[in-house]
Design an enzyme around this catalytic site. Structure first.
Site, PDB file in Angstrom:
ATOM      1  N   ASP A  85     -20.205  31.961 -55.555  1.00  0.00           N
ATOM      2  CA  ASP A  85     -20.061  32.609 -56.865  1.00  0.00           C
ATOM      3  C   ASP A  85     -21.110  33.712 -56.994  1.00  0.00           C
ATOM      4  O   ASP A  85     -22.082  33.742 -56.228  1.00  0.00           O
ATOM      5  CB  ASP A  85     -20.219  31.592 -58.006  1.00  0.00           C
ATOM      6  CG  ASP A  85     -21.619  30.992 -58.061  1.00  0.00           C
ATOM      7  OD1 ASP A  85     -22.156  30.619 -56.996  1.00  0.00           O
ATOM      8  OD2 ASP A  85     -22.197  30.915 -59.164  1.00  0.00           O
ATOM      9  N   GLU A 127     -23.801  28.374 -58.551  1.00  0.00           N
ATOM     10  CA  GLU A 127     -25.268  28.520 -58.501  1.00  0.00           C
ATOM     11  C   GLU A 127     -25.735  29.515 -59.562  1.00  0.00           C
ATOM     12  O   GLU A 127     -26.783  29.332 -60.173  1.00  0.00           O
ATOM     13  CB  GLU A 127     -25.714  28.970 -57.111  1.00  0.00           C
ATOM     14  CG  GLU A 127     -27.205  28.750 -56.842  1.00  0.00           C
ATOM     15  CD  GLU A 127     -28.116  29.816 -57.426  1.00  0.00           C
ATOM     16  OE1 GLU A 127     -29.270  29.516 -57.734  1.00  0.00           O
ATOM     17  OE2 GLU A 127     -27.670  30.973 -57.585  1.00  0.00           O
TER      18      GLU A 127
HETATM   19 ZN   LIG Z   1     -28.182  33.264 -54.949  1.00  0.00          ZN
END
Ligand SMILES: [Zn+2]
Length: 456
Positions: free
Chosen positions: A97, A159
């Site tokens: 992501d 994340e």
């Molecule tokens: Zn990163």
């Protein structure tokens, strides 16, 4: 463990193989960058699903058994391939992501249309962290059909959105991620041509301090001069958190010392935008202050704003305080020390309460032993110079989840970023020459790890 060291010829073969693989690795990276996999809620989450599928495909093509897992958050990809009988195992982490692109007019080329300029590949995620994903794929390709170690690849999908479901993923699938070494490719190197292992991260605490001096607000003309107001009391209290030189005055907090790297005051002033004539605070080398010592910042206050001000003694005031902690510091203990300091320094008997909002552990790698030795040797093979130990002043909160879950693994934090990467900002980019070295280092590391055998 014993070490059947690789020969210089074997290392050169890996370098050559990776060089030959780079055009396809680059093309695959560009395909990933074209998928706008922004994990923040206000963005189209079908794109995050698409990028998980794309990563799963890349791993399947390398012969891994792959599963996309969703545990209440964004899709993560877990792939595994066995190594030779008795060989060490390694888990390779990255995330697929990305951060939102921000204002697209700040970009010199479209954020999701990769473009090369001056030896750098521009695009959101071109470095953070799709290049991390591709470094793992490149290392697998370099050993295609003859992998020297057992490999698990774990590519997270949120994340950049706080890794909220990571604890559940580790709870449910953690047994598959357990390994002798865990390579977390989400940091960077010290400079172009100067590799680094990220061996420390600071932890953090956020707390809210409330001060009350009066039952209710009163006229400053009638009561001022004899009754203390809460805003002034709060400011005196906050001022007690630093010594005159700006060092943190809360007693008992951990402190360490940074590696002796080249980072001078002029560079710090330039990078931080510190105004001429404004002093630096704290003591010790600048990197020690940034990486290994605590810091305290007031990040918000509830007080009457200037345009709404009237001649009143405020009864109540509050502030939010953020503490950065030395890598070894227990954050719960740090909060207790902060709280006790604030209670002990309440001016004029003001009523003070302190609430913990959030805390997170830092990271201090156990950066010794045979696996770390092989990691350092692999970096030296790729760059021709040994890696330095680097700290990060901020936190990568999920790393402490890994440390807690896999206490016996050597956790090695690497990455593709360099000082000009601008991760999270406009014009994020990847230095393509350094990227190849990252891929070589990881491919050599797998080979070196495979040559380590548990002694009988
Ligand atoms: Zn990163």
């Amino acid at each position: 463990m014993t070490d059947d060291a690789l020969t210089p010829d074997q290392i050169q073969q890996i370098r050559d193989r990776v060089a030959g693989l780079m055009p396809q690795v680059r093309a695959d990276l560009e395909q990933l960058v074209r998928i706008p996999s922004v994990s923040a809620s206000s963005f189209d989450q079908s794109q995050v699903a698409r990028s998980a599928e794309a990563v799963a495909d890349l791993l399947r093509r390398e012969g891994l058994d792959v599963e996309i897992v969703v545990e209440g958050g964004r899709p993560a990809v877990i792939g595994h391939i066995d190594g030779p009988e008795g060989a060490p195992t390694v888990t390779l982490y990255a995330h697929h992501d990305v951060q939102p692109p921000g204002d697209e007019t700040d970009w010199d080329s479209a954020p999701f249309e990769p473009e090369e300029r001056g030896g750098r590949l521009y695009g959101r995620g071109a470095a953070d962290d799709k290049a991390g994903v591709m470094a793992h794929v490149a290392a697998l390709r370099a050993h295609s059909g003859n992998l020297p170690v057992g490999v698990t690849v774990f590519v997270e999908g949120e994340e950049e959105f706080g890794s909220a479901s990571l604890p559940q993923i580790l709870e449910k699938h953690g047994h598959r991620l357990s390994a002798d070494a865990i390579v977390i490719a989400d940091s960077g190197n010290w400079a172009i041509g100067e590799p680094a292992l990220t061996t420390t991260l600071r932890g953090g605490v956020r707390a809210v301090v409330r001060v009350q001096t009066l039952d209710h607000s009163v006229h400053s003309g009638m009561y001022g001069g004899a009754a203390p107001d809460a805003v002034t009391a709060l400011n005196r209290l906050l001022a007690s958190l630093h010594d005159d030189d700006g060092s943190v005055a809360v007693k008992g907090l951990d402190e360490g010392t940074a590696a002796d790297l080249d980072y001078d005051e002029a560079r710090f002033r330039e990078e931080s935008g510190l105004l001429d004539g404004v002093d630096l605070i704290g003591t010790g080398s600048i990197l020690t202050r940034l990486w290994n010592k605590p810091s305290i910042t007031t990040i918000g206050m509830d007080v009457t704003s200037v345009d709404k001000a009237s001649n009143t003694l405020a009864a109540r005031a509050a502030a939010k305080v953020s503490m950065r902690l030395a890598p070894t510091q227990d954050p719960g203990a740090a909060f207790e020390l902060l709280k006790q300091h604030l209670l002990d320094h309440a001016p004029w008997g003001a009523k003070v309460t302190v609430e913990l909002e959030e805390h997170g552990s830092g990271f201090a790698a156990d950066a010794d032993g045979p696996i770390y030795d092989e990691a350092r040797a692999s970096f030296a093979d790729a760059w021709g110079t040994a890696p330095v130990d680097m700290g990060v002043g901020g936190s990568i909160p999920f790393i402490s989840d890994f440390v807690a879950r896999f206490p016996d693994a050597s956790i090695i934090v690497t990455g593709v970023e360099d000082p000009d990467t601008r991760a999270h900002g406009a014009n994020e980019s990847l230095h393509l020459g350094e990227f190849e070295k990252v891929c070589v280092a990881e491919a050599v590391f797998l080979a070196r790890l495979g040559a380590l055998r548990t002694a009988h």
